[in-house]
Design a protein around this motif. Sequence first.
Motif, mmCIF file in Angstrom:
data_model
loop_
_atom_site.group_PDB
_atom_site.id
_atom_site.type_symbol
_atom_site.label_atom_id
_atom_site.label_comp_id
_atom_site.label_asym_id
_atom_site.label_seq_id
_atom_site.Cartn_x
_atom_site.Cartn_y
_atom_site.Cartn_z
ATOM 1 N N LEU A 18 8.959 27.935 20.264
ATOM 2 C CA LEU A 18 7.777 28.075 19.413
ATOM 3 C C LEU A 18 7.867 27.322 18.087
ATOM 4 O O LEU A 18 6.914 27.354 17.306
ATOM 5 C CB LEU A 18 7.515 29.563 19.150
ATOM 6 C CG LEU A 18 7.349 30.424 20.410
ATOM 7 C CD1 LEU A 18 7.260 31.900 20.039
ATOM 8 C CD2 LEU A 18 6.123 29.998 21.187
ATOM 9 N N VAL A 19 9.007 26.673 17.823
ATOM 10 C CA VAL A 19 9.194 25.952 16.565
ATOM 11 C C VAL A 19 9.819 24.593 16.837
ATOM 12 O O VAL A 19 10.319 24.333 17.924
ATOM 13 C CB VAL A 19 10.094 26.753 15.585
ATOM 14 C CG1 VAL A 19 9.427 28.052 15.186
ATOM 15 C CG2 VAL A 19 11.467 26.994 16.181
ATOM 16 N N GLN A 20 9.788 23.752 15.833
ATOM 17 C CA GLN A 20 10.450 22.448 15.872
ATOM 18 C C GLN A 20 11.000 22.184 14.477
ATOM 19 O O GLN A 20 10.657 22.888 13.528
ATOM 20 C CB GLN A 20 9.476 21.370 16.316
ATOM 21 C CG GLN A 20 8.246 21.247 15.428
ATOM 22 C CD GLN A 20 7.221 20.301 16.006
ATOM 23 O OE1 GLN A 20 7.510 19.509 16.874
ATOM 24 N NE2 GLN A 20 6.005 20.378 15.505
ATOM 25 N N PRO A 21 11.875 21.189 14.330
ATOM 26 C CA PRO A 21 12.403 20.908 12.986
ATOM 27 C C PRO A 21 11.263 20.713 11.987
ATOM 28 O O PRO A 21 10.265 20.056 12.275
ATOM 29 C CB PRO A 21 13.205 19.624 13.188
ATOM 30 C CG PRO A 21 13.655 19.710 14.615
ATOM 31 C CD PRO A 21 12.490 20.331 15.342
ATOM 32 N N GLY A 22 11.410 21.363 10.834
ATOM 33 C CA GLY A 22 10.391 21.283 9.791
ATOM 34 C C GLY A 22 9.443 22.471 9.767
ATOM 35 O O GLY A 22 8.721 22.674 8.788
ATOM 36 N N THR A 23 9.426 23.267 10.831
ATOM 37 C CA THR A 23 8.557 24.444 10.882
ATOM 38 C C THR A 23 9.053 25.502 9.896
ATOM 39 O O THR A 23 10.234 25.823 9.878
ATOM 40 C CB THR A 23 8.532 25.054 12.301
ATOM 41 O OG1 THR A 23 8.103 24.075 13.239
ATOM 42 C CG2 THR A 23 7.599 26.256 12.362
ATOM 43 N N VAL A 31 10.842 32.819 17.295
ATOM 44 C CA VAL A 31 11.051 31.370 17.304
ATOM 45 C C VAL A 31 11.273 30.828 18.716
ATOM 46 O O VAL A 31 10.976 29.677 19.003
ATOM 47 C CB VAL A 31 12.219 30.959 16.371
ATOM 48 C CG1 VAL A 31 11.849 31.216 14.920
ATOM 49 C CG2 VAL A 31 13.516 31.678 16.715
ATOM 50 N N VAL A 32 11.802 31.678 19.602
ATOM 51 C CA VAL A 32 12.080 31.291 20.984
ATOM 52 C C VAL A 32 11.831 32.508 21.866
ATOM 53 O O VAL A 32 12.085 33.642 21.454
ATOM 54 C CB VAL A 32 13.559 30.842 21.156
ATOM 55 C CG1 VAL A 32 13.882 30.524 22.611
ATOM 56 C CG2 VAL A 32 13.875 29.644 20.281
ATOM 57 N N ILE A 33 11.334 32.258 23.079
ATOM 58 C CA ILE A 33 11.224 33.329 24.065
ATOM 59 C C ILE A 33 12.090 32.949 25.259
ATOM 60 O O ILE A 33 11.920 31.872 25.848
ATOM 61 C CB ILE A 33 9.770 33.564 24.510
ATOM 62 C CG1 ILE A 33 8.910 33.945 23.307
ATOM 63 C CG2 ILE A 33 9.709 34.663 25.586
ATOM 64 C CD1 ILE A 33 7.425 34.067 23.608
ATOM 65 N N LEU A 34 13.042 33.827 25.578
ATOM 66 C CA LEU A 34 13.902 33.631 26.734
ATOM 67 C C LEU A 34 13.356 34.427 27.906
ATOM 68 O O LEU A 34 12.690 35.451 27.720
ATOM 69 C CB LEU A 34 15.328 34.108 26.447
ATOM 70 C CG LEU A 34 16.081 33.412 25.317
ATOM 71 C CD1 LEU A 34 17.469 34.030 25.180
ATOM 72 C CD2 LEU A 34 16.186 31.928 25.563
ATOM 73 N N GLU A 35 13.672 33.979 29.110
ATOM 74 C CA GLU A 35 13.342 34.724 30.315
ATOM 75 C C GLU A 35 14.663 35.115 30.947
ATOM 76 O O GLU A 35 15.531 34.277 31.173
ATOM 77 C CB GLU A 35 12.516 33.864 31.266
ATOM 78 C CG GLU A 35 11.989 34.600 32.483
ATOM 79 C CD GLU A 35 12.980 34.710 33.620
ATOM 80 O OE1 GLU A 35 12.997 35.749 34.290
ATOM 81 O OE2 GLU A 35 13.749 33.761 33.833
ATOM 82 N N THR A 50 13.186 27.297 6.740
ATOM 83 C CA THR A 50 12.664 26.131 7.447
ATOM 84 C C THR A 50 13.622 25.766 8.569
ATOM 85 O O THR A 50 14.840 25.745 8.367
ATOM 86 C CB THR A 50 12.524 24.935 6.479
ATOM 87 O OG1 THR A 50 11.676 25.331 5.395
ATOM 88 C CG2 THR A 50 11.922 23.728 7.168
ATOM 89 N N VAL A 51 13.076 25.476 9.738
ATOM 90 C CA VAL A 51 13.905 25.080 10.870
ATOM 91 C C VAL A 51 14.509 23.714 10.564
ATOM 92 O O VAL A 51 13.793 22.737 10.335
ATOM 93 C CB VAL A 51 13.084 25.037 12.178
ATOM 94 C CG1 VAL A 51 13.938 24.548 13.336
ATOM 95 C CG2 VAL A 51 12.482 26.399 12.475
ATOM 96 N N LEU A 69 19.101 27.508 17.217
ATOM 97 C CA LEU A 69 18.587 26.651 16.159
ATOM 98 C C LEU A 69 19.275 26.966 14.836
ATOM 99 O O LEU A 69 19.995 27.950 14.726
ATOM 100 C CB LEU A 69 17.061 26.772 16.027
ATOM 101 C CG LEU A 69 16.437 28.138 15.793
ATOM 102 C CD1 LEU A 69 16.411 28.489 14.301
ATOM 103 C CD2 LEU A 69 15.021 28.146 16.324
ATOM 104 N N VAL A 70 19.058 26.085 13.865
ATOM 105 C CA VAL A 70 19.619 26.266 12.523
ATOM 106 C C VAL A 70 18.453 26.354 11.545
ATOM 107 O O VAL A 70 17.539 25.534 11.580
ATOM 108 C CB VAL A 70 20.555 25.105 12.138
ATOM 109 C CG1 VAL A 70 21.064 25.265 10.719
ATOM 110 C CG2 VAL A 70 21.724 25.002 13.138
ATOM 111 N N LEU A 71 18.497 27.386 10.683
ATOM 112 C CA LEU A 71 17.491 27.591 9.637
ATOM 113 C C LEU A 71 18.090 27.244 8.282
ATOM 114 O O LEU A 71 19.237 27.584 8.015
ATOM 115 C CB LEU A 71 17.082 29.059 9.553
ATOM 116 C CG LEU A 71 16.069 29.625 10.514
ATOM 117 C CD1 LEU A 71 15.869 31.105 10.205
ATOM 118 C CD2 LEU A 71 14.772 28.896 10.454
#
Length: 73
Positions: A18-23, A31-35, A50-51, A69-71
């Motif tokens: 749901l995000v990309q760098p800069g979001t 930020v992410v949905i896992l299944e 900020t991502v 990801l890194v924030l």
Amino acid sequence: MADIEVKSDIAGAVWKLLVQPGTEVEEDDTVVILESMKMEIPISAPESGTVKSVAIAEGDAVVEGQLVLVLTV
């Protein structure tokens, strides 16, 4: 500014990124949905920031504890 690593709590597949760098995200934003086992498991931002980078892509398999990801906060 500090960087915070966001990691997966469980093993599964990345269903939605749901995000990309800069979001910019707020604390507890998904930020992410896992299944996993046919369930959707959200991963939330631990703090507002900020991502900086994303280490996964939709469809990737992830293991418990894997960097997602890194924030920058």
